[in-house]
Scaffold this motif. Structure first.
Motif, PDB file in Angstrom:
ATOM      1  N   SER A  49       0.832  -1.211   0.000  1.00 10.89           N
ATOM      2  CA  SER A  49       0.000   0.000   0.000  1.00 10.89           C
ATOM      3  C   SER A  49       0.864   1.258   0.000  1.00 10.89           C
ATOM      4  O   SER A  49       0.613   2.210  -0.756  1.00 10.89           O
ATOM      5  N   LEU A  52       2.419   1.813  -3.475  1.00  9.34           N
ATOM      6  CA  LEU A  52       1.499   2.389  -4.459  1.00  9.34           C
ATOM      7  C   LEU A  52       1.276   3.882  -4.207  1.00  9.34           C
ATOM      8  O   LEU A  52       1.273   4.693  -5.143  1.00  9.34           O
ATOM      9  N   TRP A  55       4.501   5.775  -5.166  1.00 11.00           N
ATOM     10  CA  TRP A  55       4.673   5.869  -6.627  1.00 11.00           C
ATOM     11  C   TRP A  55       3.715   6.898  -7.216  1.00 11.00           C
ATOM     12  O   TRP A  55       4.100   7.684  -8.096  1.00 11.00           O
ATOM     13  N   THR A  56       2.475   6.886  -6.756  1.00 12.13           N
ATOM     14  CA  THR A  56       1.499   7.838  -7.279  1.00 12.13           C
ATOM     15  C   THR A  56       1.895   9.271  -6.950  1.00 12.13           C
ATOM     16  O   THR A  56       1.780  10.172  -7.800  1.00 12.13           O
ATOM     17  N   TRP A 194      -3.945  -9.341 -14.655  1.00  8.40           N
ATOM     18  CA  TRP A 194      -4.290  -8.224 -13.767  1.00  8.40           C
ATOM     19  C   TRP A 194      -4.477  -6.928 -14.558  1.00  8.40           C
ATOM     20  O   TRP A 194      -5.346  -6.115 -14.221  1.00  8.40           O
ATOM     21  N   LEU A 198      -7.854  -4.771 -14.341  1.00  6.52           N
ATOM     22  CA  LEU A 198      -7.833  -3.363 -13.964  1.00  6.52           C
ATOM     23  C   LEU A 198      -8.301  -2.463 -15.108  1.00  6.52           C
ATOM     24  O   LEU A 198      -8.897  -1.413 -14.876  1.00  6.52           O
ATOM     25  N   SER A 227       0.808   4.516 -13.022  1.00  8.92           N
ATOM     26  CA  SER A 227       0.277   3.841 -11.839  1.00  8.92           C
ATOM     27  C   SER A 227      -0.549   2.617 -12.214  1.00  8.92           C
ATOM     28  O   SER A 227      -0.667   1.679 -11.420  1.00  8.92           O
ATOM     29  N   PHE A 228      -1.111   2.610 -13.413  1.00 12.54           N
ATOM     30  CA  PHE A 228      -1.870   1.449 -13.882  1.00 12.54           C
ATOM     31  C   PHE A 228      -0.971   0.225 -13.988  1.00 12.54           C
ATOM     32  O   PHE A 228      -1.310  -0.873 -13.519  1.00 12.54           O
ATOM     33  N   ALA A 231       0.311  -0.816 -10.469  1.00 11.45           N
ATOM     34  CA  ALA A 231      -0.723  -1.556  -9.746  1.00 11.45           C
ATOM     35  C   ALA A 231      -0.814  -2.995 -10.248  1.00 11.45           C
ATOM     36  O   ALA A 231      -0.957  -3.939  -9.453  1.00 11.45           O
ATOM     37  N   THR A 234       2.089  -4.828  -8.809  1.00 11.95           N
ATOM     38  CA  THR A 234       1.905  -5.057  -7.373  1.00 11.95           C
ATOM     39  C   THR A 234       0.964  -6.225  -7.118  1.00 11.95           C
ATOM     40  O   THR A 234       1.264  -7.105  -6.293  1.00 11.95           O
ATOM     41  N   PHE A 235      -0.148  -6.281  -7.806  1.00 12.89           N
ATOM     42  CA  PHE A 235      -1.075  -7.402  -7.638  1.00 12.89           C
ATOM     43  C   PHE A 235      -0.450  -8.711  -8.136  1.00 12.89           C
ATOM     44  O   PHE A 235      -0.742  -9.785  -7.600  1.00 12.89           O
TER      45      PHE A 235
END
Length: 553
Positions: A49, A52, A55-56, A194, A198, A227-228, A231, A234-235
């Motif tokens: 968390s 993310l 990074w954002t 993923w 997303l 960020s896409f 993410a 990350t998942f």
């Protein structure tokens, strides 16, 4: 003199191939209790968390420079925190496998935290660098993964680093195949999955709830957002990391049991205490009686010529002469190697054909067997297979069922939306004046009347000099027309600006219609919400804009 030969023994049961090891790892993960996953989530989710968010902020925030150093420090602390709890998770995994309840002491927990803080940050540099060099990548990855899972094999916490380095070189071919091939295949497949989920998530939310986000209005915006992809990565890490750690845990476990014999102890524990002691007593008694009998019987010596001839006969077998040069085989008076190879190839093809045909026949006949006895046997076999660690098939079934459920939900939503839109088409029948809606109420929608009835109602209001209400009737006629042309979707929560954006997306090839609707919206809102007076000339202008809209669209 007897010739020395290298005999190629069978592979040990512990040296499983990659697929079997992956299935065993998945089966081990399914055996873990809920508190084990709570430990894993306690360490991993805070780091993921925070990563993310960091990074954002760094990629899109105008105040990124303020949070650069504090965010990096918090991220480093969260990384060490994650590695510590993943090591504790590996301890629980070992307790489940060997059926014990070991809990590290306070000093051991401190050693685990200190060791992970010293060594694991180097993995962020060494593993990617070795990935570029390709060849040392499997050993580097194995060492840093072992450094986490080997905390469970060292109860004193003093030899974990040595064991991690030692077990990193176990099963080199298997390790290379898993690291270079399977990890890349699984990572790529899960990452693309993923990204697909997303990417379609905003459209699914819009379809189910009607909430329109910027990613629905501009589909390419999500592809241009870093960020896409972060993410998705990350998942992917959250999905694949437990499997990778369970895989390397089993590698270390099998290597450790070669030295400690822990697997025998685990087997005896599973048999139970009294039963295990009885088996040990019976085995010891059998060995003692056998040794006594052999000691009393005289053994005749075997002549050296017979022993040498027997060794030569066994060594001449095909499975032991694979590394001998052809000239030595020809000197034995046998047929050339290529003749034997060709004959053996024909025999293998023949056996393969018969075996395949027999298996196909059995399979084809089993399709038509509906006896209850056969069904019971199949159910028992499926129960046995379900407990044998066939994890990949279970995961594939779960994914397939999930996709079917999602597809069924989407179809139901589309049918529901189609049923909701039917009254719009069914309401085209003319209505009487007594059924005319009260336009002073804000909840009146465009699908309350047909297009012709709205225009007729506007003329009736204009005859009574109610120009303000007449302009609203014409504007609602425009919305009804656009909905009938499938250029917009009517909804009570939508504003006129949202209708304008929706029309711009769907009717981009009709610029005059878009411009006419924009002008009509501006004119209506200035009369309806503003203090501008409603006049016959503005009503005529509204009707002209409607005709332009209908002509161009």
């Amino acid at each position: 003199m007897v010739k020395q030969r290298r005999l190629r023994g069978k592979r040990s049961d512990r040296e499983q191939d990659v697929i079997e090891m992956l299935e065993s790892a998945l089966h081990l993960l399914k055996m873990l209790p809920a508190h084990a996953w709570l430990l894993y989530a306690l360490g991993t989710l805070p780091f993921v968390s925070l990563f993310l968010v960091y990074w954002t902020e760094m990629s899109s925030s105008a105040l990124a420079y303020r949070y650069l150093s504090p965010g990096a420090l918090a991220l480093a602390v969260a990384y060490i925190w994650m590695k510590y709890w993943q090591a504790r998770w590996a301890i629980v995994m070992r307790n489940v496998l060997v059926m014990q309840s070991y809990r590290p002491s306070r000093s051991t927990r401190f050693r685990i935290l200190l060791r992970q803080a010293i060594f694991q940050p180097w993995g962020l540099i060494i593993v990617p660098l070795c990935g570029v060099l390709v060849i040392p990548f499997p050993w580097a990855l194995a060492f840093f993964q072992n450094l986490t899972v080997c905390e469970s094999f060292d109860e004193e916490g003093k030899h974990t680093t040595d064991k991690a380095l030692k077990y990193a070189s176990v099963g080199k071919l298997q390790l290379g195949l898993f690291s270079l091939l399977w990890i890349q295949i699984l990572t790529g497949f899960i990452f693309l999955s993923w990204l697909t989920i997303l990417g379609y998530l905003p459209y699914l939310v819009y379809m189910l709830t009607g909430i329109e986000t910027v990613f629905v209005r501009s589909p390419h915006a999500i592809l241009n957002n870093s960020s896409f992809y972060v993410a998705g990565a990350t998942f992917t890490y959250l999905t694949l990391d437990p499997v990778v750690k369970a895989y390397f845990f089993l590698r270390c476990y099998y290597a450790d049991t070669r030295e400690t014999g822990l697997d025998i102890l685990v087997t005896l524990r599973r048999l139970g205490g009294p039963m295990a002691r009885m088996l040990i007593f019976a085995a010891g008694l059998a060995l003692l009686s056998g040794s006594c009998l052999l000691a009393n019987e005289p053994v005749d010596p075997i002549p050296s010529e017979q022993l040498e001839q027997t060794i030569d006969d066994v060594g001449s077998q095909r499975k032991y002469i694979w590394d001998q040069p052809p000239e030595q085989l020809d000197n034995r008076g046998e047929a050339p190697a290529w003749v034997n190879s060709f004959n053996q190839f024909k025999q293998d093809i023949k056996e393969f054909w018969h075996t395949s045909w027999r298996e196909f026949s059995d399979w084809f006949e089993s399709l038509f067997e509906k006896e209850e006895k056969k069904e019971k046997e199949d159910k028992e076999d499926r129960k046995k297979v379900s407990h044998s660690g066939n994890g990949i098939a279970d995961v594939a079934n779960v994914i397939a069922i999930g996709l079917i459920i999602i597809l069924a939900a989407i179809i139901c939503v589309m049918i529901f939306r189609g049923i909701r839109q039917r009254p719009l088409l069914a309401s085209t029948a003319p209505m009487g004046a007594a059924d005319s809606p009260d336009l002073t109420q804000e909840e009146v929608s465009a699908d309350s009347l047909s297009i012709d009835r709205w225009l007729e109602y506007a003329r009736e209001l204009a005859a009574r000099q109610e120009y303000r209400l007449a302009m609203r009737a014409v504007f609602l006629a425009q919305l009804a027309y656009l909905a009938e042309q499938r250029l917009i979707v009517l909804a009570k929560f939508k504003s006129n600006l949202e209708y304008a954006h929706e029309l711009t997306r769907r009717a981009h090839s009709c610029p005059h219609a878009i411009e006419a609707f924009s002008s009509s919206t501006h004119l209506f809102e200035s009369i309806w919400y503003g203090d501008y007076p409603a006049e016959p000339s503005k009503l005529d202008q509204m009707e002209d804009l409607f005709r332009t809209l209908a002509t161009d669209s």
